[in-house]
Design a protein around this motif. Structure first.
Motif, mmCIF file in Angstrom:
data_model
loop_
_atom_site.group_PDB
_atom_site.id
_atom_site.type_symbol
_atom_site.label_atom_id
_atom_site.label_comp_id
_atom_site.label_asym_id
_atom_site.label_seq_id
_atom_site.Cartn_x
_atom_site.Cartn_y
_atom_site.Cartn_z
ATOM 1 N N ALA A 219 -48.941 -50.045 -6.875
ATOM 2 C CA ALA A 219 -48.042 -50.115 -5.718
ATOM 3 C C ALA A 219 -48.654 -50.939 -4.592
ATOM 4 C CB ALA A 219 -47.706 -48.708 -5.235
ATOM 5 N N GLU A 220 -49.948 -50.766 -4.341
ATOM 6 C CA GLU A 220 -50.590 -51.493 -3.246
ATOM 7 C C GLU A 220 -50.745 -52.977 -3.571
ATOM 8 O OE1 GLU A 220 -54.146 -49.671 -1.776
ATOM 9 O OE2 GLU A 220 -53.339 -47.650 -2.014
ATOM 10 N N VAL A 221 -51.017 -53.299 -4.846
ATOM 11 C CA VAL A 221 -51.100 -54.709 -5.244
ATOM 12 C C VAL A 221 -49.741 -55.385 -5.079
ATOM 13 C CG1 VAL A 221 -51.370 -56.257 -7.217
ATOM 14 C CG2 VAL A 221 -53.074 -54.481 -6.786
ATOM 15 N N VAL A 222 -48.677 -54.700 -5.504
ATOM 16 C CA VAL A 222 -47.331 -55.259 -5.342
ATOM 17 C C VAL A 222 -47.015 -55.473 -3.868
ATOM 18 C CG1 VAL A 222 -44.867 -54.767 -5.628
ATOM 19 C CG2 VAL A 222 -46.451 -54.338 -7.515
ATOM 20 N N ALA A 223 -47.372 -54.505 -3.035
ATOM 21 C CA ALA A 223 -47.106 -54.629 -1.603
ATOM 22 C C ALA A 223 -47.861 -55.810 -0.995
ATOM 23 C CB ALA A 223 -47.478 -53.336 -0.884
#
Length: 243
Positions: A219-223
């Motif tokens: 999720a953090e990489v996508v964000a």
């Protein structure tokens, strides 16, 4: 007296509830008159609703408003590493093998064989990966924790965001590790490779004990990747070529 089944009654009630919520919207479609037309009607309604929501979010973002929708920079040459694989100088042989492997797996997920999105070109995803627990791969936990920060800092060849028949796939290269995962149509597979075993990638998406860590990293990489996309604070509009 004619009696309807409980399933049919629930279906009718569901249709009525949907129509009551959608009646005032501009994308309401006429109700089908036969059961055979119900599936097509539902698909058309979903598509119309999705287009209306996308248009609404697009207008809000164009006006500078914050929205919950993230736009990934698929194939955007303004993102470091997108539009071609860039290799930094000074790589070890293990790092070069690991990066080559993960870029090959990224390509395989983006352009799979017609028989299945998880197989990829020449069954690469099956031939060169193996299921593994995060706790059993030395350095995997540290890599997952570091991945968002690596994307945020950027650098030559750090991030790839690609889209194709297999969906949307992200690839992240770290100093001694690489991460590849699909985000559409579903978030899987999730692959990680390290220099300590540079000829194999590990599939970690089914590790129940590390789900919070894995999901949080993804999720953090996508964000962070979405910050390079349209509406993100790192987005750079394309320069129009001279005609």
């Amino acid at each position: 007296m004619f009696r309807t089944s409980r399933f049919y009654r629930r279906t009718v009630l569901a249709r009525l509830a949907v129509h009551r919520r959608m009646r005032s919207a501009a994308w309401v479609l006429p109700k089908p008159r036969t059961r055979a037309a119900w599936v097509t009607w539902a698909d058309d309604l979903y598509n119309a609703r999705a287009e209306a929501i996308h248009d609404e979010v697009w207008r809000a973002q164009a006006a500078g408003e914050d929205t919950s929708m993230m736009v990934l920079p698929v194939g955007d040459p303004a993102v470091p590493g997108v539009g071609g694989v860039v290799e930094p100088e000074g790589l070890t042989d293990a790092a070069r093998r690991r990066r080559t492997l993960m870029d090959r797996l990224c390509d395989a997920l983006v352009s799979p064989l017609p028989r299945g999105v998880w197989y990829g070109k020449a069954d690469a995803v099956l031939q060169e990966t193996a299921p593994m627990l995060v706790a059993d791969v030395p350095g995997a936990r540290e890599a997952l924790l570091a991945a968002p920060g690596v994307v945020e800092r950027g650098g030559p060849g750090v991030l790839r965001v690609e889209s194709g028949r297999g969906g949307v796939v992200l690839r992240v290269h770290g100093p001694t590790w690489s991460l590849v995962f699909g985000v559409s149509p579903v978030v899987r597979p999730i692959l990680i490779a390290l220099d300590t075993a540079s000829r194999t990638a590990w599939r970690i998406e089914d590790d129940e004990d590390a789900q919070d860590l894995i999901r949080g990293a993804v999720a953090e990489v996508v964000a962070e990747a979405a910050r390079f996309g349209w509406g993100g604070d790192k987005y750079r509009p394309p320069v129009a070529s001279a005609g």
